[in-house]
Design an enzyme around this catalytic site. Structure first.
Site, PDB file in Angstrom:
ATOM      1  N   LEU A 138      -2.968  48.747  44.697  1.00 19.32           N
ATOM      2  CA  LEU A 138      -1.967  48.035  43.916  1.00 19.32           C
ATOM      3  C   LEU A 138      -2.659  47.450  42.694  1.00 19.32           C
ATOM      4  O   LEU A 138      -3.825  47.056  42.761  1.00 19.32           O
ATOM      5  CB  LEU A 138      -1.336  46.885  44.731  1.00 19.32           C
ATOM      6  CG  LEU A 138      -0.527  47.242  45.972  1.00 19.32           C
ATOM      7  CD1 LEU A 138      -0.076  45.966  46.678  1.00 19.32           C
ATOM      8  CD2 LEU A 138       0.679  48.100  45.621  1.00 19.32           C
ATOM      9  N   ASP A 139      -1.950  47.382  41.568  1.00 20.43           N
ATOM     10  CA  ASP A 139      -2.507  46.727  40.389  1.00 20.43           C
ATOM     11  C   ASP A 139      -2.798  45.260  40.701  1.00 20.43           C
ATOM     12  O   ASP A 139      -2.177  44.662  41.591  1.00 20.43           O
ATOM     13  CB  ASP A 139      -1.513  46.796  39.225  1.00 20.43           C
ATOM     14  CG  ASP A 139      -1.246  48.222  38.757  1.00 20.43           C
ATOM     15  OD1 ASP A 139      -2.115  49.085  38.994  1.00 20.43           O
ATOM     16  OD2 ASP A 139      -0.176  48.458  38.168  1.00 20.43           O
ATOM     17  N   ARG A 140      -3.715  44.675  39.922  1.00 21.15           N
ATOM     18  CA  ARG A 140      -4.106  43.281  40.151  1.00 21.15           C
ATOM     19  C   ARG A 140      -2.900  42.349  40.207  1.00 21.15           C
ATOM     20  O   ARG A 140      -2.796  41.498  41.095  1.00 21.15           O
ATOM     21  CB  ARG A 140      -5.059  42.817  39.036  1.00 21.15           C
ATOM     22  CG  ARG A 140      -5.514  41.365  39.187  1.00 21.15           C
ATOM     23  CD  ARG A 140      -6.334  40.925  37.982  1.00 21.15           C
ATOM     24  NE  ARG A 140      -5.496  40.925  36.778  1.00 21.15           N
ATOM     25  CZ  ARG A 140      -5.966  40.681  35.557  1.00 21.15           C
ATOM     26  NH1 ARG A 140      -7.261  40.456  35.379  1.00 21.15           N
ATOM     27  NH2 ARG A 140      -5.154  40.689  34.514  1.00 21.15           N
ATOM     28  N   THR A 142       0.277  43.111  40.684  1.00 20.98           N
ATOM     29  CA  THR A 142       1.376  43.550  41.550  1.00 20.98           C
ATOM     30  C   THR A 142       1.107  42.992  42.934  1.00 20.98           C
ATOM     31  O   THR A 142       0.012  43.145  43.474  1.00 20.98           O
ATOM     32  CB  THR A 142       1.468  45.081  41.613  1.00 20.98           C
ATOM     33  OG1 THR A 142       1.775  45.587  40.311  1.00 20.98           O
ATOM     34  CG2 THR A 142       2.549  45.526  42.592  1.00 20.98           C
ATOM     35  N   ARG A 239       5.356  51.334  36.219  1.00 23.85           N
ATOM     36  CA  ARG A 239       5.510  50.630  34.951  1.00 23.85           C
ATOM     37  C   ARG A 239       5.655  51.612  33.785  1.00 23.85           C
ATOM     38  O   ARG A 239       6.491  51.421  32.892  1.00 23.85           O
ATOM     39  CB  ARG A 239       4.312  49.701  34.752  1.00 23.85           C
ATOM     40  CG  ARG A 239       4.203  48.648  35.849  1.00 23.85           C
ATOM     41  CD  ARG A 239       2.783  48.126  36.007  1.00 23.85           C
ATOM     42  NE  ARG A 239       2.334  47.429  34.815  1.00 23.85           N
ATOM     43  CZ  ARG A 239       1.057  47.101  34.592  1.00 23.85           C
ATOM     44  NH1 ARG A 239       0.117  47.444  35.482  1.00 23.85           N
ATOM     45  NH2 ARG A 239       0.712  46.462  33.496  1.00 23.85           N
TER      46      ARG A 239
END
Length: 304
Positions: A138-140, A142, A239
């Site tokens: 997961l992105d930082r 998110t 995104r």
């Protein structure tokens, strides 16, 4: 010290792809690891490098594989990393990652990552010492659910299930704008942007297939609340795909609307994981409610 193995391809493996056969060998661990061995010249068939990784086996060939020495991890467990365990057994762990926590060490993030916290929970598996147990990310900024492995075999089976798209990864996203339909599917290859290496886009020289499905959960005056499902798991995929159809994610400073609704990060939350347990066959479904900051932003969007 490198380990060299020599074996004869059994008759029942005739017709199988070389890379898949190598990936199944003990100590290799995954298709990605097998492809690296092939690319580095560590796999020989009848004493010769294979023509292509997808070469079909005939049975009876001599296969020689050189496994490089195992790399040792220097990561130190950090019990101070915020970590909520949503589900666990002896094979797998599902964590509910808060926003702001990086999943694994990278440039500028040598400490305090989710991996450092996970090491205190007997997480292991995979051929990358810096990412023990990590099969997807997961992105930082998110938040939400992430399933990780506790052994090499669990990691291998988990990655295989993700590769076959047998793990449902469902997100909640708030976007600015009005969708043209109540549900849809975005199929657009993405990769590093040609002009800005910090961004991912459709304008790329390193395109990889990517597919995202969405459906509208709630229409608001200037926003829409979406349920989004990943088919592939490319970097920043949701995104980028939503921006491409003119539905930028609220609060997203890179691809969306920075500061929208008072948000300090993108309104994107990994809300649901569903998959068949790779060892027990149990059907698992784990959910996570919206964090407080996203609930507050949603209340503003609703005008309450």
């Amino acid at each position: 010290m490198a380990e060299q193995r020599t074996l004869t391809i059994p008759p029942e493996a005739a017709g199988e792809r070389l890379d898949r056969f190598v990936a199944a060998l003990d100590g290799v661990g995954s298709r990605a690891a097998a492809e690296r061995l092939l690319a580095d010249g560590h796999v020989l068939v009848n004493g010769e490098p294979p023509r292509v990784k997808s070469q079909r086996l005939e049975g009876g060939e001599e296969l020689r594989v050189t496994l490089p020495p195992a790399r040792e991890s220097t990561l130190v467990p950090d019990a101070g990393v915020p970590l909520r365990v949503a589900w666990e057994d002896e094979h797998l762990l599902v964590v509910d990652k808060p926003a702001g926590v990086v999943v694994h060490p990278s440039a500028g993030h040598a400490e305090g990552t989710l991996v450092h916290g996970l090491l205190a929970h007997s997480v292991a598996g995979g051929e990358e010492p810096g990412r023990p147990g990590i099969a997807h990310r997961l992105d930082r900024d998110t938040s939400g659910l992430l399933v990780v492995a506790r052994s090499d075999e669990a990691h291998r089976r988990l990655q295989e299930a993700i590769r076959k798209r047998e793990v449902v990864r469902e997100y909640t996203a708030l976007v600015r704008g009005r969708p043209r339909s109540m549900q849809g599917r975005i199929e657009a290859a993405i990769g590093r942007d040609r002009h800005d290496a910090t961004r991912v886009s459709l304008d790329t020289d390193t395109a990889r297939e990517a597919a995202t499905e969405f459906e509208v959960v709630e229409l608001l005056d200037a926003h829409a609340l979406l349920r989004v499902r990943l088919e592939t798991g490319r970097t920043h995929q949701i995104r980028v795909h939503l921006e491409a159809i003119d539905l930028p994610v609220s609060g997203d400073p890179t691809y969306g609307v920075a500061g929208d609704l008072g948000l300090e990060r993108q309104f994107l939350h990994a809300a649901r994981l569903a998959f068949t347990h790779p060892f027990t066959g149990e059907e698992l479904e784990i959910t996570s409610p919206l964090p407080e900051d996203l609930e507050a932003a949603l209340a503003v969007a609703r005008g309450s």
